[in-house]
Design an enzyme around this catalytic site. Structure first.
Site, mmCIF file in Angstrom:
data_model
loop_
_atom_site.group_PDB
_atom_site.id
_atom_site.type_symbol
_atom_site.label_atom_id
_atom_site.label_comp_id
_atom_site.label_asym_id
_atom_site.label_seq_id
_atom_site.Cartn_x
_atom_site.Cartn_y
_atom_site.Cartn_z
ATOM 1 N N HIS A 143 0.826 -1.198 0.000
ATOM 2 C CA HIS A 143 0.000 0.000 0.000
ATOM 3 C C HIS A 143 0.867 1.256 0.000
ATOM 4 O O HIS A 143 0.471 2.303 0.496
ATOM 5 C CB HIS A 143 -0.935 0.005 1.219
HETATM 6 C C1 LIG Z 1 0.494 -7.377 -4.614
HETATM 7 C C2 LIG Z 1 -0.426 -6.266 -4.234
HETATM 8 C C3 LIG Z 1 -1.486 -6.524 -3.366
HETATM 9 C C4 LIG Z 1 -2.355 -5.497 -3.016
HETATM 10 N N1 LIG Z 1 -3.494 -5.801 -2.319
HETATM 11 C C5 LIG Z 1 -4.464 -4.866 -2.243
HETATM 12 C C6 LIG Z 1 -5.766 -5.202 -1.780
HETATM 13 O O1 LIG Z 1 -6.094 -6.366 -1.502
HETATM 14 N N2 LIG Z 1 -6.686 -4.205 -1.680
HETATM 15 C C7 LIG Z 1 -6.406 -2.920 -1.997
HETATM 16 O O2 LIG Z 1 -7.267 -2.064 -1.852
HETATM 17 N N3 LIG Z 1 -5.187 -2.573 -2.448
HETATM 18 C C8 LIG Z 1 -4.229 -3.514 -2.619
HETATM 19 N N4 LIG Z 1 -3.023 -3.183 -3.157
HETATM 20 C C9 LIG Z 1 -2.732 -1.756 -3.423
HETATM 21 C C10 LIG Z 1 -3.389 -1.161 -4.668
HETATM 22 O O3 LIG Z 1 -3.496 -2.138 -5.686
HETATM 23 C C11 LIG Z 1 -2.539 0.043 -5.130
HETATM 24 O O4 LIG Z 1 -2.496 0.974 -4.075
HETATM 25 C C12 LIG Z 1 -3.123 0.745 -6.351
HETATM 26 O O5 LIG Z 1 -3.286 -0.185 -7.396
HETATM 27 C C13 LIG Z 1 -2.203 1.893 -6.823
HETATM 28 O O6 LIG Z 1 -2.826 2.559 -7.903
HETATM 29 P P1 LIG Z 1 -2.098 3.750 -8.704
HETATM 30 O O7 LIG Z 1 -3.074 4.197 -9.739
HETATM 31 O O8 LIG Z 1 -1.571 4.751 -7.757
HETATM 32 O O9 LIG Z 1 -0.840 3.060 -9.397
HETATM 33 P P2 LIG Z 1 -0.800 1.826 -10.428
HETATM 34 O O10 LIG Z 1 -2.073 1.071 -10.385
HETATM 35 O O11 LIG Z 1 0.463 1.127 -10.191
HETATM 36 O O12 LIG Z 1 -0.764 2.542 -11.860
HETATM 37 C C14 LIG Z 1 0.368 3.144 -12.412
HETATM 38 C C15 LIG Z 1 0.438 2.754 -13.881
HETATM 39 O O13 LIG Z 1 1.352 3.618 -14.548
HETATM 40 C C16 LIG Z 1 2.135 2.865 -15.449
HETATM 41 N N5 LIG Z 1 3.385 3.624 -15.660
HETATM 42 C C17 LIG Z 1 4.327 3.897 -14.731
HETATM 43 N N6 LIG Z 1 5.319 4.633 -15.284
HETATM 44 C C18 LIG Z 1 4.978 4.835 -16.586
HETATM 45 C C19 LIG Z 1 5.604 5.524 -17.672
HETATM 46 N N7 LIG Z 1 6.776 6.164 -17.528
HETATM 47 N N8 LIG Z 1 4.978 5.518 -18.894
HETATM 48 C C20 LIG Z 1 3.781 4.867 -19.064
HETATM 49 N N9 LIG Z 1 3.156 4.216 -18.064
HETATM 50 C C21 LIG Z 1 3.746 4.203 -16.832
HETATM 51 C C22 LIG Z 1 2.308 1.527 -14.757
HETATM 52 O O14 LIG Z 1 2.630 0.507 -15.677
HETATM 53 C C23 LIG Z 1 0.945 1.329 -14.091
HETATM 54 O O15 LIG Z 1 0.022 0.631 -14.921
HETATM 55 C C24 LIG Z 1 -2.122 -4.178 -3.504
HETATM 56 C C25 LIG Z 1 -1.058 -3.910 -4.354
HETATM 57 C C26 LIG Z 1 -0.214 -4.947 -4.754
HETATM 58 C C27 LIG Z 1 0.916 -4.634 -5.699
#
Ligand SMILES: Cc1cc2nc3c(=O)[nH]c(=O)nc-3n(C[C@H](O)[C@H](O)[C@H](O)COP(=O)(O)OP(=O)(O)OC[C@H]3O[C@@H](n4cnc5c(N)ncnc54)[C@H](O)[C@@H]3O)c2cc1C
Ligand SMILES: *[C@@H]1O[C@H](CO)[C@@H](O)[C@H](O)[C@H]1NC(C)=O
Ligand SMILES: *[C@@H]1O[C@H](CO)[C@@H](O)[C@H](O)[C@H]1NC(C)=O
Ligand SMILES: *[C@@H]1O[C@H](CO)[C@@H](O)[C@H](O)[C@H]1NC(C)=O
Ligand SMILES: *[C@@H]1O[C@H](CO)[C@@H](O)[C@H](O)[C@H]1NC(C)=O
Ligand SMILES: *[C@@H]1O[C@H](CO)[C@@H](O)[C@H](O)[C@H]1NC(C)=O
Ligand SMILES: *[C@@H]1O[C@H](CO)[C@@H](O)[C@H](O)[C@H]1NC(C)=O
Ligand SMILES: *[C@@H]1O[C@H](CO)[C@@H](O)[C@H](O)[C@H]1NC(C)=O
Length: 581
Positions: free
Chosen positions: A511
């Site tokens: 997280h």
């Molecule tokens: C293993 C795991 C278990 C988890 N379990 C839970 C759970 O059970 N429940 C829950 O609520 N949360 C859970 N989480 C946390 C939750 O999934 C994350 O907090 C959330 O997905 C983050 O979202 P975000 O949009 O901030 O980033 P992300 O979803 O990581 O999105 C960022 C995106 O940007 C892309 N990107 C990055 N840099 C570039 C670039 N330079 N050019 C183009 N694209 C790029 C990446 O490929 C990615 O697709 C878990 C996370 C993980 C990894």
């Protein structure tokens, strides 16, 4: 006897969730607007460019596409048709795949905890444990969000991705144990964040099939959006007219063949670039684009757009600690379904699994060293060989030993925080990240209280069918603390304190957040301070992790900000239509 426990424990680490079951293949969306970046023109023009097709980026781009032309750039591939992503029982398969095309990119924080970040359309929602639960009304108030639009945005998300889990015996006994020891009231099944014990939502449906943020692109207007896969953004381009603020006006991205493309905003000052690249990707990309601490950027030969010392600050990861409990009877495969929300800032959750006769262990369990859990490796020992050794040991074990579950606690906040720095100018490289787990004593105190609660659940009457009567809690603690997959120095003597246990067995629950925090790097509308036409919308903006688990709120925020941006630009009436959808 000791050897047996050791084998049992390591085997459980290895295979807790493997299964021979196969899920029925599901109908998946066939997006006409999704293309390989190799097919993109050298130069193109849009009203909005969203960087990162992750948990926040997908709902955001889908919403903006209703009324404007949107380019969504995702560095990874499609999640559709990949059972490592869609099957509940394969949890950890993607996390343990360390190939360059894996949907998960492993990173190791300077703290020595192995961790992972998404590299796939749908982002972290394609890798996670699926638990779906909203932020508290207090969190919403403190963020300064509009409660009505927040609720409508959660509902918009839930229509597509959220389900009620069908609790089986092991998860039910954890829930009943929580209630028995006084984590009350019993709030039944709800998405709401309320003190007490509840069954939360999940993005896995009743067939164990995962639904992700990528599915929210079903809401997109196909003629309003272009989605490019394998499109890695290298830099945001700025126009600087004398005396005014730098203005974002384009991006440079590369396809999987290394070819360079540029995309620009159409010339309207209301058009914007929005970074949704996640808690590691967003601060990293701002720095690569010249927004960050001047000295640090200079050291990497990056042209300065804006000296901004707070980019990359406030990186936090909520520490997770767990106790493994071997079970004398078979248990179901489950990821997180139940949570105890205590009044002292600790959340209690659990996962279970077991061996199936005839199957072969896939080693993808939530706590397998293959995916990094329980593998806090001190800096000098973080070698591929060390990891390989732990995995090798695991693979030689007797399958009959697999059986049991982990009860874990995650602390709220956390208060401790660290920072992120570039290692190189290549956006594909991981930046260096330091989380400083338990640096603040209040975080450690919450961990200790959380573990005491876990101990009481293990000792509860409700949980008794799933533990060996001759294995008292100190033995279980000792067993987890001496797991050979954790290469940190051990303190497993008879006076092992819970404080020491917290530090020795710290893991991530993934997280992690921060790096582009509100009021530091972005304003309350998520506009990057000091420049024009640029926002950051994703988990990097959080000061604290929302709810017990963040994904519901990350998806909500993408939708919420899409609605806000449209309503500001189109006027109140159009916005009202938009939110009724
Ligand atoms: C293993 C795991 C278990 C988890 N379990 C839970 C759970 O059970 N429940 C829950 O609520 N949360 C859970 N989480 C946390 C939750 O999934 C994350 O907090 C959330 O997905 C983050 O979202 P975000 O949009 O901030 O980033 P992300 O979803 O990581 O999105 C960022 C995106 O940007 C892309 N990107 C990055 N840099 C570039 C670039 N330079 N050019 C183009 N694209 C790029 C990446 O490929 C990615 O697709 C878990 C996370 C993980 C990894
Ligand atoms: C997806 O849609 C395209 C365009 O409509 C069509 O040509 C293709 O056959 C479809 N693919 C699948 C698997 O349905
Ligand atoms: C915005 O898009 C929605 C859905 O596509 C449409 O109903 C609405 O009329 C549009 N508003 C404006 C002002 O174009
Ligand atoms: C895009 O095309 C390249 C070259 O054909 C290929 O290697 C890559 O796997 C493709 N990416 C996706 C996401 O289909
Ligand atoms: C699934 O994961 C396994 C192990 O991590 C890996 O070997 C395999 O290539 C992955 N499959 C896909 C389709 O990504
Ligand atoms: C939003 O929903 C929550 C319950 O999920 C409720 O407590 C809150 O009052 C609602 N807020 C508004 C503004 O309706
Ligand atoms: C824990 O293990 C250590 C060494 O492995 C041993 O000395 C100690 O007695 C054990 N404590 C308990 C409570 O089992
Ligand atoms: C037991 O470990 C603690 C640290 O947790 C240490 O302070 C103490 O000296 C150790 N005691 C013995 C007898 O080794």
């Amino acid at each position: 006897m000791g050897v047996w426990w050791w084998k049992l424990f390591v085997a459980a680490l290895a295979g807790i969730l493997f299964s021979t079951q196969h899920c029925a293949s599901q109908k998946v969306p066939n997006y006409t607007f999704m293309h390989n970046a190799t097919t993109a023109p050298d130069v193109s023009y849009y009203d909005y460019i969203v960087i990162g097709g992750g948990t926040a980026g997908c709902p955001l781009a889908a919403t903006l596409s209703q009324n404007y032309s949107v380019l969504l750039l995702e560095r990874g591939g499609s999640p559709y048709g990949n059972p490592n992503i869609s099957d509940l029982a394969a949890f950890g398969a993607a996390l343990s795949d360390t190939s360059p095309t894996s949907p998960a990119q492993r990173f190791i924080s300077e703290d020595g905890v192995i961790n992972s970040r998404a590299r796939v359309l749908g982002g972290g929602s394609c890798l996670n444990a699926g638990f779906y639960t909203r932020a508290s009304p207090q969190y919403v108030r403190e963020a300064g969000w509009d409660g009505r639009v927040v609720n409508e945005s959660y509902e918009w998300v839930e229509k597509i991705v959220a389900f009620e889990p069908q609790l089986k015996q092991w998860q039910s006994s954890v829930r009943d144990g929580l209630i028995e020891i006084g984590v009350v009231p019993n709030n039944g099944f709800t998405y709401d964040h309320i003190d007490g014990t509840k069954v939360g939502g999940t993005i896995f449906d009743q067939n164990g099939f995962r639904h992700t943020a990528a599915d929210l692109l079903q809401y997109a207007k196909p003629t309003g959006i272009t989605l490019l896969l394998d499109a890695t953004v290298h830099r945001i381009l700025f126009r600087v007219k004398d005396r005014s603020k730098p203005m974002a006006h384009g991006v440079v991205f590369r396809d999987s063949l290394g070819r360079r493309h540029k995309a620009y905003l159409k010339p309207d000052p209301r058009n914007e670039i929005i970074v949704s690249a996640g808690a590691l990707g967003s601060p990293q990309l701002l720095m690569l684009s010249g927004i960050g601490p001047e000295e640090h950027l200079k050291a990497h030969n990056i042209r300065i757009t804006l000296d901004q010392p707070l980019v990359g600050q406030g990186m936090s990861d909520n520490p997770m600690n767990a106790i493994f409990v071997p079970s004398p009877v078979p248990v179901e495969i489950s990821l997180i379904e139940v949570v105890g929300i205590t009044t002292f800032g600790t959340y209690i959750e659990a996962a279970s699994g077991e061996n199936f006769a005839g199957g072969s262990p896939k080693d993808y369990g939530m706590f397998s060293p293959k995916i990094g859990q329980l593998s806090t490796v001190p800096p000098k020992q973080r070698t591929p060989e060390a990891l390989a050794k732990a995995i090798e040991v695991m693979e030689t074990l007797d399958q009959a030993a697999f059986r049991g579950g982990f009860i874990l606690e995650k602390i709220m906040g956390p208060i401790s925080s660290g920072h992120l720095e570039l290692r190189s100018r290549d956006p594909n490289d991981n930046p260096s990240v330091t989380f400083n787990y338990f640096q603040d004593p209040r975080d450690l105190q919450r961990c200790v209280q959380g573990l005491s609660t876990v101990e009481k659940i293990i000792e509860s009457k409700a949980f008794s069918p799933f533990r060996y009567p001759n294995m008292p809690v100190p033995v279980l603690l000792n067993m987890t603390a001496s797991a050979p997959v954790n290469l940190l120095p051990k303190h497993t003597n008879s006076s092992l304190s819970l404080e020491q246990y917290c530090k020795d067995t710290v893991m991530t629950i993934w997280h992690y957040h921060g790096g582009c925090q509100v009021a530091k790097v972005v304003d309350r509308d998520y506009k990057v301070l000091g420049v024009d036409a640029l926002r950051v919308i994703d988990g990097s903006t959080f000061n604290y992790s929302p709810g017990t688990n963040p994904q519901a709120t990350v998806m909500m925020l993408g939708r919420y900000m899409g609605v806000k941006i449209l309503s500001e630009r189109l006027g109140g009436a159009a916005a009202a239509d938009e939110t009724e959808q």
